[in-house]
Write a protein that holds these residues in place. Structure first.
Motif, mmCIF file in Angstrom:
data_model
loop_
_atom_site.group_PDB
_atom_site.id
_atom_site.type_symbol
_atom_site.label_atom_id
_atom_site.label_comp_id
_atom_site.label_asym_id
_atom_site.label_seq_id
_atom_site.Cartn_x
_atom_site.Cartn_y
_atom_site.Cartn_z
ATOM 1 N N CYS A 156 52.477 46.613 103.133
ATOM 2 C CA CYS A 156 52.029 45.830 101.977
ATOM 3 C C CYS A 156 53.143 44.992 101.368
ATOM 4 C CB CYS A 156 51.496 46.749 100.887
ATOM 5 S SG CYS A 156 50.043 47.705 101.331
ATOM 6 N N ILE A 157 52.774 43.822 100.897
ATOM 7 C CA ILE A 157 53.656 43.015 100.053
ATOM 8 C C ILE A 157 52.837 42.559 98.847
ATOM 9 C CG2 ILE A 157 53.147 40.901 101.384
ATOM 10 C CD1 ILE A 157 55.990 39.927 100.607
ATOM 11 N N TYR A 158 53.453 42.644 97.673
ATOM 12 C CA TYR A 158 52.799 42.159 96.448
ATOM 13 C C TYR A 158 53.559 40.946 95.961
ATOM 14 C CZ TYR A 158 50.759 41.979 91.776
ATOM 15 O OH TYR A 158 50.115 41.567 90.632
ATOM 16 N N ILE A 159 52.854 39.841 95.791
ATOM 17 C CA ILE A 159 53.470 38.559 95.458
ATOM 18 C C ILE A 159 53.002 38.111 94.082
ATOM 19 C CG2 ILE A 159 53.683 36.140 96.160
ATOM 20 C CD1 ILE A 159 53.177 37.084 99.055
ATOM 21 N N GLY A 160 53.947 37.880 93.180
ATOM 22 C CA GLY A 160 53.631 37.451 91.825
ATOM 23 C C GLY A 160 54.675 36.511 91.278
ATOM 24 N N ASP A 161 54.508 36.141 90.016
ATOM 25 C CA ASP A 161 55.394 35.143 89.423
ATOM 26 C C ASP A 161 56.200 35.664 88.249
ATOM 27 O OD1 ASP A 161 53.700 33.600 86.736
ATOM 28 O OD2 ASP A 161 52.898 35.260 87.887
ATOM 29 N N MET A 162 56.021 36.930 87.878
ATOM 30 C CA MET A 162 56.692 37.473 86.708
ATOM 31 C C MET A 162 57.489 38.730 87.059
ATOM 32 S SD MET A 162 55.840 35.379 84.294
ATOM 33 C CE MET A 162 56.365 36.297 82.845
#
Length: 214
Positions: A156-162
């Motif tokens: 899994c990879i979790y991609i966000g901006d914060m």
């Protein structure tokens, strides 16, 4: 890395909603007699409404969420995918990746404001505020995704901006990815990976360039 599950935040990551969100917070808080600049209300980005109110130390009543959602309609019409984001999702799906979303939005907000984006076309699993007791940066939302999908953390990879997105991923033992394609200038040294364009996410799947232009 042998990544199979690509999990995304929504606001500020896939969909450009920052200005609409900040204007809505500013406008709604003004109805309660609170005056905040747009820079001051940036502390609400990436967290639930309750946490945002705590960070601002703003006293409101139980009708605040309803008023916020009502006011958001005035600004939400300009929200759209970031350039290349939709093409990225299609590319990942077409290449056999499992796609999901973990967001601090409530189910009501998701249905009301994200319905036109047809995200279910790409995402098999979506975890929202209502689905967990604790929220980002707590790992519970991502752990909920893993529970629902049976995914291996290493895939899994979790991609966000914060930073809260990055902390959530790291706390859950999932690879964290920070997007900088939104132009926010947010940085986070704790992020395992960073992406300046959606194409760079596609490059994790294959060394062959994505079939779209940034």
């Amino acid at each position: 890395m042998n990544l199979k599950h690509y999990i995304f935040d929504l606001d500020g990551t896939l969909i450009d909603t920052e200005h609409a969100i900040l204007k809505t917070w500013q406008y709604t808080l003004k109805e309660y007699g609170h005056e905040y600049t747009l820079d001051e209300v940036k502390v609400v980005l990436g967290v639930t409404t309750d946490i945002g109110l705590q960070r601002l130390n703003a006293n409101v009543d139980k009708k605040y969420t309803y008023k916020w959602q009502e006011n958001y309609e005035k600004y939400s019409s300009k929200a759209d995918f970031f350039d290349g984001a939709k093409e990225m999702l299609k590319y990942l799906k077409d290449n056999g990746c499992s796609l999901g979303a973990v967001s601090s939005r409530s189910k009501n907000e998701y249905e009301k404001f994200f319905g036109t984006f047809n995200l279910e076309e790409f995402f098999t699993t979506i975890v929202l505020e209502d689905d967990t007791k604790d929220h980002k940066p707590n790992p519970e939302p991502l752990l909920k995704y893993i529970e629902l999908t049976g995914a291996d953390k290493d895939s899994c990879i979790y991609i966000g901006d914060m930073p809260t997105d990055i902390q959530c991923a790291n706390n859950a033992g999932v690879i964290s990815g920070l997007v900088t394609w939104n132009g926010s200038g947010v940085s986070c040294a704790e992020a395992k990976l960073s992406f300046s364009s959606p194409k760079e996410v596609c490059d994790l799947v294959t060394t062959r360039a994505c079939s779209f232009v940034d």
